[in-house]
Structures are given as structure tokens and as C-alpha cells.
Design an enzyme around this catalytic site. Structure first.
Site, PDB file in Angstrom:
ATOM      1  N   GLY A   1      -0.780  -0.900  14.033  1.00 44.65           N
ATOM      2  CA  GLY A   1      -0.849  -2.287  13.578  1.00 44.65           C
ATOM      3  C   GLY A   1       0.020  -2.528  12.355  1.00 44.65           C
ATOM      4  O   GLY A   1       0.137  -3.657  11.886  1.00 44.65           O
TER       5      GLY A   1
ATOM      6  N   SER B   1       0.801  -1.223   0.000  1.00 46.14           N
ATOM      7  CA  SER B   1       0.000   0.000   0.000  1.00 46.14           C
ATOM      8  C   SER B   1       0.841   1.284   0.000  1.00 46.14           C
ATOM      9  O   SER B   1       1.653   1.490  -0.902  1.00 46.14           O
ATOM     10  CB  SER B   1      -0.937  -0.066   1.206  1.00 46.14           C
ATOM     11  OG  SER B   1      -1.779   1.048   1.238  1.00 46.14           O
TER      12      SER B   1
ATOM     13  N   GLU C   1     -12.292   5.822   6.931  1.00 48.89           N
ATOM     14  CA  GLU C   1     -11.246   6.254   7.845  1.00 48.89           C
ATOM     15  C   GLU C   1     -10.872   7.672   7.412  1.00 48.89           C
ATOM     16  O   GLU C   1     -10.990   8.014   6.227  1.00 48.89           O
ATOM     17  CB  GLU C   1     -10.026   5.332   7.730  1.00 48.89           C
ATOM     18  CG  GLU C   1     -10.302   3.940   8.262  1.00 48.89           C
ATOM     19  CD  GLU C   1      -9.020   3.111   8.389  1.00 48.89           C
ATOM     20  OE1 GLU C   1      -8.775   2.619   9.482  1.00 48.89           O
ATOM     21  OE2 GLU C   1      -8.292   2.969   7.398  1.00 48.89           O
TER      22      GLU C   1
ATOM     23  N   ARG D   1      -2.320   4.867  20.598  1.00 51.94           N
ATOM     24  CA  ARG D   1      -2.541   3.427  20.345  1.00 51.94           C
ATOM     25  C   ARG D   1      -1.324   2.859  19.627  1.00 51.94           C
ATOM     26  O   ARG D   1      -0.633   3.587  18.896  1.00 51.94           O
ATOM     27  CB  ARG D   1      -3.813   3.199  19.519  1.00 51.94           C
ATOM     28  CG  ARG D   1      -3.855   3.953  18.215  1.00 51.94           C
ATOM     29  CD  ARG D   1      -5.067   3.580  17.381  1.00 51.94           C
ATOM     30  NE  ARG D   1      -4.865   2.337  16.655  1.00 51.94           N
ATOM     31  CZ  ARG D   1      -4.192   2.234  15.513  1.00 51.94           C
ATOM     32  NH1 ARG D   1      -3.643   3.291  14.951  1.00 51.94           N
ATOM     33  NH2 ARG D   1      -4.056   1.070  14.925  1.00 51.94           N
TER      34      ARG D   1
ATOM     35  N   ASP E   1      -3.558   6.283  -2.924  1.00 51.45           N
ATOM     36  CA  ASP E   1      -2.354   5.732  -2.292  1.00 51.45           C
ATOM     37  C   ASP E   1      -1.774   4.649  -3.212  1.00 51.45           C
ATOM     38  O   ASP E   1      -2.259   4.432  -4.325  1.00 51.45           O
ATOM     39  CB  ASP E   1      -2.645   5.211  -0.871  1.00 51.45           C
ATOM     40  CG  ASP E   1      -3.421   3.909  -0.878  1.00 51.45           C
ATOM     41  OD1 ASP E   1      -4.119   3.632  -1.874  1.00 51.45           O
ATOM     42  OD2 ASP E   1      -3.334   3.150   0.107  1.00 51.45           O
TER      43      ASP E   1
HETATM   44  C1  LIG Z   1      -3.851   6.384  11.647  1.00 53.46           C
HETATM   45  C2  LIG Z   1      -3.909   5.628  10.383  1.00 53.46           C
HETATM   46  O1  LIG Z   1      -4.078   6.239   9.323  1.00 53.46           O
HETATM   47  N1  LIG Z   1      -3.753   4.299  10.465  1.00 53.46           N
HETATM   48  C3  LIG Z   1      -3.780   3.439   9.285  1.00 53.46           C
HETATM   49  C4  LIG Z   1      -2.689   2.381   9.376  1.00 53.46           C
HETATM   50  O2  LIG Z   1      -2.946   1.591  10.518  1.00 53.46           O
HETATM   51  P1  LIG Z   1      -2.091   1.626  11.879  1.00 53.46           P
HETATM   52  O3  LIG Z   1      -2.623   0.457  12.668  1.00 53.46           O
HETATM   53  O4  LIG Z   1      -2.395   2.956  12.479  1.00 53.46           O
HETATM   54  O5  LIG Z   1      -0.654   1.529  11.495  1.00 53.46           O
HETATM   55  O6  LIG Z   1      -2.738   1.552   8.217  1.00 53.46           O
HETATM   56  C5  LIG Z   1      -3.964   0.819   8.102  1.00 53.46           C
HETATM   57  C6  LIG Z   1      -3.850  -0.086   6.898  1.00 53.46           C
HETATM   58  O7  LIG Z   1      -3.672   0.623   5.721  1.00 53.46           O
HETATM   59  C7  LIG Z   1      -5.140   1.785   8.008  1.00 53.46           C
HETATM   60  O8  LIG Z   1      -6.332   1.051   7.975  1.00 53.46           O
HETATM   61  C8  LIG Z   1      -5.120   2.738   9.199  1.00 53.46           C
HETATM   62  O9  LIG Z   1      -6.115   3.714   9.075  1.00 53.46           O
HETATM   63 MG   LIG Z   2      -3.795   1.211   0.571  1.00 47.63          MG
END
Ligand SMILES: CC(=O)N[C@H]1[C@@H](OP(=O)(O)O)O[C@H](CO)[C@@H](O)[C@@H]1O
Ligand SMILES: [Mg+2]
EC number: 5.4.2.3
Length: 569
Positions: free
Chosen positions: A526, A92, A398, A523, A304
Site C-alpha cells: 500500500g 516515515s 505489526e 500482497r 523509524d
Molecule cells: C510489510 C510491512 O512492513 N508493511 C508496512 C508498509 O505497508 P505496505 O502496505 O506493506 O507497503 O508500511 C505501512 C505504513 O507504515 C505499515 O503499516 C506496514 O506494516
Molecule cells: Mg513510521
């Protein structure tokens, strides 16, 4: 990023006597062949990865074994669900050197949580334990190994993706699965293919042509009804992040060109994937991508790297940059859909699903002005998607621009009856029917969302500034903090409150009290080895201060490593 080296404590040890319990059909797996081929995709000793928010992601050079094993797992999942399963090779918005893989479940959804655990176990098994883990999964999930398996595969434009998708194919074949390799696809296109194949073609044709035709037909039908069709509404600049979105949009543009003309930037012909461009860059830096010249009031958007996210933006007459993120996209879409429902006169329920990252102003506007119920889930589209399925019409986004709308069978039934409706209602029902076709209901999709937005703006005669003016975002700041082990932070209440480490939430509460209209939460990410900090307040200065102070609290209370967070951005 996700890769860690050490001992896996994720997978339970199974009994030493597992061989005795193996049924005859389990022996039908050609265990010898699996061992032989697995050695050709050997796991680096001690490497531990976790199936996270968006599958596995790390440096491409560490992923060969994971790809092979996800090919194996996709076959087991396909046998168990008696359905086609998808495997997408992409990382991604992450840098070009990274890669990743995720499995797509039968209705185009993210992999079920229990299988995420199996994915983690299988990816982390040492060579000698591979057979045992495969048999364990088959037993636990009562997989009928006699069942046929079918897997579809897609990949993004990263240099490493082709070879890695070949490793997926090796895994599929060694377990006797059939496959179709779509080659280069956007992530949402692969989700669409899986959905089509498992619904007997009712959702659409499982080909790239089928995708282009379904969406373009709906878009052209919709825009035909727009009374405002001046040039202003018909042209859009698109930053494709130097990724797969450029290839696919270029292939598709002539299908819808009578309704919209797109000008592509960062199309991969020179720049590096996601470097200083793309939706993630624009959203997190709150500035335009490089490689795109923007005149005042021109409507622009960014995809993206795998084209499942989109954000819009423009420069006003004074040269100020304005970002229109996923929250404002959700607002535009849900208000349009709500108006259509009112015209049709149906009492169907509509809900909007967000995460903690949604701007406070958007939530307030949706609830108080639009009177639409809003729900908050954990980060990650699988959570939002799941919640959105509870409504007749569920719109989820999101803040970073990943989202779509889902429509229940009740909605589709009502529309089918619309032939009996009076004229005005019939027109609205027809519009809704086309909008439903235009959305990718399997996953958030930059191309599909772009066409939905363009159609709505044209139908409502809205300029980008008028759309932006629906509400004013509260100034906000997102930061990252490095800690020794981000798992020390656990959260509750859709990630808006920290439960551990002790004292952290109390510290955040005290800091938030110092600012007006403020909110902050932390948080563990992930997808990256960091803790994310979010803060918003009545001014940018306050949001920046608050974010910095919260970062310091995380650093002190959650085992920060490296340099202490510094003020200034
Ligand atoms: C704050 C933020 O934008 N977090 C993103 C990012 O996740 P994190 O768990 O925050 O690393 O990547 C994910 C996958 O693409 C997306 O779903 C999510 O919204
Ligand atoms: Mg993506």
C-alpha cells in the site's frame, strides 16, 4: 513509490447540473479564493496518487498540491465531525527525498475509509474540477459549512516538510479554518494532541510539555516499584534514524532520567534520514544500524523516521545479532498485562492483534503457552487498531514494531474502584493505572513503547536475552517483486491468500508443501509500487528458497517487469 501518471478512474463523475443543486451555504465557500489559491499550488498535469496504507506518499516535489488540498479536506472533516482534525507531514521510514501526508481523525485515529476516498478524489482532481469535487464531498457528507473548523499540524525533519506544511496551512486558511501549527513533532505526538483536544483534556494536556509530563510521571512511578534497579536496567542505546525521534527524545530525557538513561545515536547531526539506520532498516535487513557501536548483551533499540515504530536488538557473547521485533514486544506487553489482571482478580478480556507478517512462532506462543486469543487483520495500523478496540485490553503490533495497547472504559472503571481492594490487588491496580497512562492509546509510539518496555523489563527483572528467549522466531524472508500493475493481485483471509490472478494461490500452495513449518503469502504494497512476498520455514535456507520460488511465481503469473527475481540476498 505511489505516484502514477495517467487518467484517474477512482472518482465518480457527478452530474453536469451540479451548480443548480448547490445550496446557499455551499456558496458561502469562497470559491473564487479557492480557485485563486489552488492555482498557486497547481497539480502537475495527469499525476494520480492514491491515499494508501499511510496516506499519500511520493517524491516531495510532487506533493505541493496534495498538501494544499489536504488542508481543504481537513477543514471539511473538522466541520463535519465538529472536532479538531490533525494533518501530519511525513514519509516515515521512506527516503529523505520523499514526503507524505495523512489526516488524523477526532480520537487520534486514522482517517475513516469513506474520507480516504474523498482524499484520493480531491488530490487527483484537475484544477478546473476542484470546486465540483469540494462541493460533492460537502454534499455527500452533509457538511455544515457554517460550522467552525480547527486543524492541528505537525511535521517531521525532512528538508521539504516545512514548506509542505505551509501549503497545508494555506489550504486550511482559504476555507476559513483555524489552525495550530505544532511544527516539529513525531507522528504519534500529533495523534496524542488531536486526542487530547477532542476529549476536553481528559486524556492529557495538548502540549508537548503535557505529553512529556504525562508519560514521564507514569514511567517514574512504575520504575520506583522495580526491585531490580541496577545500572544494567537503567541504560539503553537508541538509534533515532536521523529523524524527529532524536529531537523529541533529547527534549524529553531529563523528565525520566531518574528511571532510565538513554544514549542517542543517529541523531541527525550528520547522517541522512533513514539511511542505513532506523527501525525499518534493522527489521528488513535483520542487522544493526550503522553509526552505533554495540557491546555484547547491551540493550539497543531503533526508531523509524517519524518515531511511530520501534524494534529492539542485541549482540550475544559470540557477536551474533538478535532482533526483537513487534511480535516479541506484543508478547512481553500482553503477558505483563495478563499477570496484572490475574493479580487484580478481574475477569477482563485481553486480546492480541497481529497481521500475516507476524512470525508463526509468536502466534503459537501467544495461543498455546500464554493462552491469549490472537486475531489477524490486514496490514496497516488502522485495521489492527480497530480490532483491538473490541477487547477490554487490546494489544496490537505489526511485526515491524508499530503498535500499542488500548484499554476500554470498563478497565478504567475497575481501576477507579481499586481503592477498596486489599493491598496486593491495590498495588497491581496502581501499576495498571500507570501503564495505561504510559501507553499512547491514539497510535503506536516509539517513545511511549520504549518506556513501557523498559518499565516492564525493570519490574520483572528481565534481561534482554531472557526476553528474547520467550520463543525462537521461525526463519523468514521478505522480498519485493516489480509488476506492471500490482492491482492484479487481490487477496482474502486477512491477506493470507491470493484470489487473483488465477493460479497464483495454487502455485504458492504447491511450493509451500515442499518445506517444513512453512508458510508464504503475497500482497500488493500500500506504500510502494511493488508486490511483497513473505515466506517462513524451519531454516533460513528454506525460507530464502521458498521466498525466491514464490517471487518467480508472482513474476510469471502477475505480470512481472524488469529483471526476473534472482536467487540470493
Ligand atoms: C510489510 C510491512 O512492513 N508493511 C508496512 C508498509 O505497508 P505496505 O502496505 O506493506 O507497503 O508500511 C505501512 C505504513 O507504515 C505499515 O503499516 C506496514 O506494516
Ligand atoms: Mg513510521
Amino acid at each position: 513509490m505511489g505516484g502514477e501518471w495517467g487518467q484517474s478512474d477512482i472518482c465518480p463523475e457527478s452530474s453536469q447540473e451540479w451548480t443548480i443543486q448547490v445550496g446557499q451555504d455551499l456558496l458561502d465557500m469562497d470559491l473564487g479564493a479557492i480557485t485563486k489559491y489552488s492555482a498557486l499550488h497547481a497539480k502537475p498535469n495527469g499525476l494520480i496518487l492514491q491515499y494508501g496504507t499511510a496516506g499519500f506518499r511520493t517524491k516531495a516535489e510532487h506533493l505541493d498540491h496534495v498538501m494544499f488540498r489536504m488542508g481543504l479536506l481537513a477543514v471539511l472533516r473538522s466541520k463535519q465531525t465538529k472536532s479538531t482534525i490533525g494533518v501530519m507531514v511525513t514519509a516515515s521510514h521512506n527516503p529523505e527525498e520523499d514526503n507524505g501526508v495523512k489526516l488524523v481523525d477526532p480520537l487520534g485515529e486514522m482517517l475513516a475509509p469513506s474520507w480516504e476516498e474523498h482524499a484520493t478524489c480531491l488530490a487527483n482532481a484537475e484544477e478546473q474540477d476542484m470546486q465540483r469535487v469540494l462541493i460533492d464531498i460537502s454534499e455527500k457528507e452533509a457538511v455544515n459549512l457554517q460550522q467552525d473548523a480547527f486543524v492541528v499540524i505537525g511535521r517531521d525533519t525532512r528538508p521539504s516538510s516545512e514548506k509542505l506544511s505551509q501549503s497545508v496551512i494555506d489550504g486550511v486558511t482559504v476555507l476559513g479554518g483555524q489552525f495550530h501549527d505544532y511544527g516539529l513533532l513525531t507522528t504519534p505526538q500529533l495523534h496524542y494532541m488531536v486526542y487530547c483536544r477532542n476529549t476536553g483534556g481528559r486524556y492529557g494536556k495538548a502540549t508537548i510539555e503535557g505529553y512529556y509530563q504525562k508519560l514521564s510521571k507514569a514511567f517514574v512511578e512504575l520504575t520506583k516499584q522495580a526491585s531490580c534497579s541496577g545500572d544494567e536496567y537503567r541504560s539503553l542505546k537508541v538509534d533515532c534514524a536521523n529523524g524527529i525521534g532524536a529531537l523529541k527524545l533529547r527534549e524529553m530525557e531529563h523528565y525520566f532520567s531518574q528511571g532510565l538513561s538513554v544514549q542517542l545515536f543517529n541523531d541527525g547531526s550528520k547522517g541522512k534520514l533513514n539511511h542505513l539506520c532506523g527501525a525499518d532498516f534493522v527489521k528488513s535487513h535483520q542487522k544493526p544500524p550503522q553509526g552505533m557501536e554495540i557491546k555484547s548483551n547491551e540493550r539497543c533499540c531503533s526508531f523509524d523516521g517519524d518515531a511511530d515504530r520501534i524494534v529492539y536488538y542485541y549482540h550475544d557473547a559470540d557477536g551474533h545479532f538478535h532482533l526483537i521485533d513487534g511480535d516479541k514486544i506484543a508478547t512481553l506487553i500482553s503477558s505483563f498485562l495478563k499477570e496484572l489482571l490475574v493479580e487484580i482478580g478481574e475477569s477482563l478480556n485481553i486480546g492480541v492483534v497481529q497481521t500475516a507478517y507476524a512470525n508463526g512462532s509468536s502466534t503459537r506462543y501467544l495461543e498455546e503457552v500464554m493462552k491469549v486469543p490472537v486475531y489477524c487483520t490486514k496490514t496497516g495500523v488502522k485495521h489492527l487498531h480497530h480490532k483491538a478496540q473490541e477487547f477490554d485490553i487490546g494489544v496490537y503490533f505489526e511485526a515491524n514494531g508499530h503498535g500499542t495497547a488500548l484499554f476500554s472504559t470498563a478497565v478504567e472503571m475497575k481501576i477507579k474502584q481499586s481503592a477498596q481492594l486489599e493491598d496486593k490487588k491495590r498495588k497491581a491496580a496502581k501499576m495498571l493505572e500507570n501503564i495505561i497512562d504510559l501507553f499512547n492509546q491514539a497510535a503506536g509510539d516509539a517513545i511511549s513503547d520504549m518506556l513501557v518496555i523498559e518499565a516492564i523489563l525493570a519490574l520483572k527483572g528481565l534481561t534482554v536475552q531472557q526476553w528474547d528467549a520467550l520463543y525462537t522466531d521461525l526463519p523468514n524472508r521478505q522480498l519485493k517483486v516489480q509488476v506492471a500493475d500490482r492491482r492484479v493481485i487481490s487477496t482474502t483471509n486477512a491477506e493470507r491468500q491470493a484470489v487473483t490472478p488465477p493460479g497464483l494461490q495454487e502455485a504458492i500452495n504447491d511450493l509451500v508443501k515442499k518445506y517444513k513449518l512453512s508458510r508464504a503469502f503475497v500482497r500488493p504494497s500500500g506504500t510502494e509500487d511493488v508486490v511483497r512476498v513473505y515466506a517462513e520455514a524451519d531454516s533460513q535456507e528454506s525460507a530464502d528458497h521458498l521466498a525466491h520460488e514464490v517471487s518467480l511465481a508472482v513474476f510469471q503469473l502477475a505480470g512481472g517487469i524488469g529483471e526476473r527475481p534472482q536467487p540470493g540476498f
